[in-house]
Scaffold this active site. Structure first.
Site, PDB file in Angstrom:
ATOM      1  N   ASN A  17       1.038  -0.830  -0.086  1.00 20.33           N
ATOM      2  CA  ASN A  17       0.004  -0.074  -0.245  1.00 20.33           C
ATOM      3  C   ASN A  17       1.144   1.099   0.169  1.00 20.33           C
ATOM      4  O   ASN A  17       1.350   1.687   1.160  1.00 20.33           O
ATOM      5  CB  ASN A  17      -0.979   0.422   1.409  1.00 20.33           C
ATOM      6  CG  ASN A  17      -1.418   1.250   1.507  1.00 20.33           C
ATOM      7  OD1 ASN A  17      -1.474   1.963   0.769  1.00 20.33           O
ATOM      8  ND2 ASN A  17      -2.877   0.535   2.551  1.00 20.33           N
ATOM      9  N   ARG A  97      -3.019  -2.067  -3.389  1.00 23.48           N
ATOM     10  CA  ARG A  97      -3.713  -0.513  -3.523  1.00 23.48           C
ATOM     11  C   ARG A  97      -3.029  -0.061  -4.787  1.00 23.48           C
ATOM     12  O   ARG A  97      -2.224   0.438  -4.697  1.00 23.48           O
ATOM     13  CB  ARG A  97      -3.670  -0.070  -1.843  1.00 23.48           C
ATOM     14  CG  ARG A  97      -4.385   1.731  -2.246  1.00 23.48           C
ATOM     15  CD  ARG A  97      -4.859   1.718  -0.890  1.00 23.48           C
ATOM     16  NE  ARG A  97      -5.285   3.157  -0.549  1.00 23.48           N
ATOM     17  CZ  ARG A  97      -5.433   4.241   0.032  1.00 23.48           C
ATOM     18  NH1 ARG A  97      -4.006   4.187   1.209  1.00 23.48           N
ATOM     19  NH2 ARG A  97      -5.507   4.990  -0.272  1.00 23.48           N
ATOM     20  N   HIS A 185     -10.843   5.629  -0.652  1.00 30.31           N
ATOM     21  CA  HIS A 185     -11.498   5.170   0.501  1.00 30.31           C
ATOM     22  C   HIS A 185     -11.647   4.069   0.367  1.00 30.31           C
ATOM     23  O   HIS A 185     -12.698   2.661   1.212  1.00 30.31           O
ATOM     24  CB  HIS A 185     -11.812   6.206   2.222  1.00 30.31           C
ATOM     25  CG  HIS A 185     -10.804   6.881   2.245  1.00 30.31           C
ATOM     26  ND1 HIS A 185     -11.665   8.149   2.337  1.00 30.31           N
ATOM     27  CD2 HIS A 185      -9.280   6.765   2.609  1.00 30.31           C
ATOM     28  CE1 HIS A 185     -10.813   8.661   2.873  1.00 30.31           C
ATOM     29  NE2 HIS A 185      -9.784   8.096   3.256  1.00 30.31           N
ATOM     30  N   ARG A 245      -6.429  19.043   3.950  1.00 30.11           N
ATOM     31  CA  ARG A 245      -7.398  18.815   2.889  1.00 30.11           C
ATOM     32  C   ARG A 245      -8.137  20.413   3.049  1.00 30.11           C
ATOM     33  O   ARG A 245      -9.764  20.131   4.410  1.00 30.11           O
ATOM     34  CB  ARG A 245      -7.889  17.816   2.132  1.00 30.11           C
ATOM     35  CG  ARG A 245      -6.211  17.200   1.743  1.00 30.11           C
ATOM     36  CD  ARG A 245      -6.878  16.064   0.489  1.00 30.11           C
ATOM     37  NE  ARG A 245      -6.423  14.907   1.215  1.00 30.11           N
ATOM     38  CZ  ARG A 245      -6.230  13.946   1.739  1.00 30.11           C
ATOM     39  NH1 ARG A 245      -7.386  13.667   0.110  1.00 30.11           N
ATOM     40  NH2 ARG A 245      -5.827  12.606   2.080  1.00 30.11           N
ATOM     41  N   GLU A 383      -7.101  -2.229   5.111  1.00 28.50           N
ATOM     42  CA  GLU A 383      -6.549  -1.482   3.483  1.00 28.50           C
ATOM     43  C   GLU A 383      -6.329  -2.762   2.734  1.00 28.50           C
ATOM     44  O   GLU A 383      -6.373  -2.801   2.501  1.00 28.50           O
ATOM     45  CB  GLU A 383      -6.132   0.170   3.150  1.00 28.50           C
ATOM     46  CG  GLU A 383      -6.957   1.360   3.538  1.00 28.50           C
ATOM     47  CD  GLU A 383      -6.751   2.496   3.716  1.00 28.50           C
ATOM     48  OE1 GLU A 383      -5.365   2.690   3.517  1.00 28.50           O
ATOM     49  OE2 GLU A 383      -7.440   3.368   3.011  1.00 28.50           O
TER      50      GLU A 383
END
Ligand code: ADP
Length: 398
Positions: A17, A97, A185, A245, A383
């Site tokens: 990832n 990923r 996500h 962000r 993940e």
């Protein structure tokens, strides 16, 4: 002849990832998918640091020291070197990923040269992430030239969203060129969709909001374990307020900065992607822990705004779902901050959601009060596991 002690080889699946400043890895047993070893390198680009390895095969990294100032490539190669030099790990396949699968890739894909070209063409859609994802694929191919590899996309989970949930109200010619809401996500949401039935039973089939609140933050509205709406958009800048962000803002503000203030697009991007969010509003830090520990009014305001934005956007998810049956918190803030969860819970009290103070403080799996209408869960993000699952399905070990 000397006899050497050799343990039987562990047939393993490698998951990588690779983020913009980190590379995480996990090794799973190819059969049964028990986690063997996990870890990662953070701070790539500033001060790269190996955060250590956990799991039954953490010995792979015993005494390992990452050379200072490792860039992405060196950091990935360092990780792969430690896995490759173990003569008792028999890699079966690898999964990655990959942030962007574009409009067409709604499932994991087996990597070959043609697929790599398609994924390279998507770099402009995720310039900060996609190149690192692809570099990790090439690094694995260099280390194990015949190893089968699978790409799993952050966007794929949201390809089930109805068309209206994907459309922006812009000229249709632009929509046709792929300027749509992709959402991100997705691997985190896939993991929640995988484990929620075991935790919430039948409710997992209902109308569920999952709040992934980490450095990046987004909401996913799920029905039958599939995405029907999400807060991130064409890029991962949309939706909730995040660590650095801004989340959703008036596009007119962007135009104003460029047209009236004469700012260069790169400077506007720097402000919205790296100098906004918790960091920008507080002026102190992008780390929720630092803000929670601060006495500064601006720190409190940043946290208040973070919770307010989750509440506001949850209202939008509830409208898309036509109601709410369960709410799930996941990722760094979602898993570990009882205070932020409590603030969000209060803002959503009108839905029938009510947290139990003690369960929330103890980060229990179910943190809602017994008399609450809407159960609320805290589920650790993972993940890597959905990637390993996809690899095991694609390349069965038996
Ligand atoms: P990423 O999105 O990079 O995977 P994480 O899911 O680890 O990141 O989330 C990182 C965020 O979680 C940071 O904002 C950090 O401040 C926050 N966090 C981690 N631990 C805590 C805690 N105990 N209390 C509040 N926030 C926390």
């Amino acid at each position: 002849m000397m006899r050497t002690e050799k343990r039987p080889a562990d047939a393993a699946i490698l998951v990588l990832n690779a983020g913009s400043s980190s590379v995480k890895f996990a090794l799973f047993a190819a059969e049964g998918l028990q986690p063997l070893c996990r870890g990662g390198i953070e701070g790539i680009g500033s001060r790269a640091r190996f955060g250590g390895a956990t799991g039954a095969r953490a010995d792979l990294f015993e005494g390992a020291e990452l050379p200072e100032a490792s860039g992405h490539e060196a950091a990935t190669q360092w990780l792969l070197h430690h896995i490759r030099r173990a003569n008792d790990i028999d890699l079966h396949a690898a999964g990655h990923r990959v942030v962007h699968g574009g409009p067409d890739l709604s499932k994991p894909v087996v990597i070959d040269d043609g697929v790599m070209t398609v994924l390279e063409d998507l770099i402009p859609l995720a310039p900060a992430h996609q190149p690192h994802n692809l570099a990790a694929i090439r690094a694995v191919a260099d280390a194990w030239p015949t190893l089968p590899q699978l790409a799993c996309f952050d966007t794929a989970f949201h390809r089930t969203m109805p068309r209206l949930a994907q459309l922006f109200a812009i000229p249709h010619a632009l929509t046709d060129q792929g300027l749509v809401r992709y959402g991100f996500h997705g691997l985190s949401y896939q993991h929640i969709a995988d484990v929620l039935p075991g935790i919430a039973g039948e409710l997992a089939k209902g109308r569920v909001i999952v709040a992934h609140l980490g450095h990046g933050a987004s909401l996913c509205a799920m029905r039958e374990g599939r995405s029907v709406a999400t807060t991130m958009g064409f890029t991962a800048l949309d939706g909730l307020m995040m660590g650095m962000r801004c989340g959703a803002i008036d596009a007119g503000l962007v135009l104003y900065l460029i047209e009236q203030r004469g700012m260069a697009p790169a400077d506007v991007s720097e402000i919205l992607n790296r100098r906004s969010g918790l960091l920008g509003v507080s002026g102190i830090s992008n780390d929720a822990r630092t803000l929670l520990a601060s006495e500064e009014p601006r720190a409190a305001e940043a946290l208040d705004l973070f919770a307010y934005r989750v509440v506001r956007e949850s209202g939008s998810m509830i409208a898309a779902l036509g109601g709410l049956d369960a709410f799930v918190f996941t990722a760094g803030i979602g898993e570990r901050s009882a205070q932020i969860r409590a603030a969000i819970g209060e803002g959503l009290a009108w839905t029938g959601l009510k947290l139990d103070e003690d369960r929330n403080a103890a980060h229990e799996t179910r943190i809602s009060a017994d008399d609450a209408q809407i159960p609320v869960y805290v589920i650790p993000a993972d993940e890597e596991r959905p990637i390993a699952r996809a690899v095991a399905v694609q390349f069965p070990s038996a």
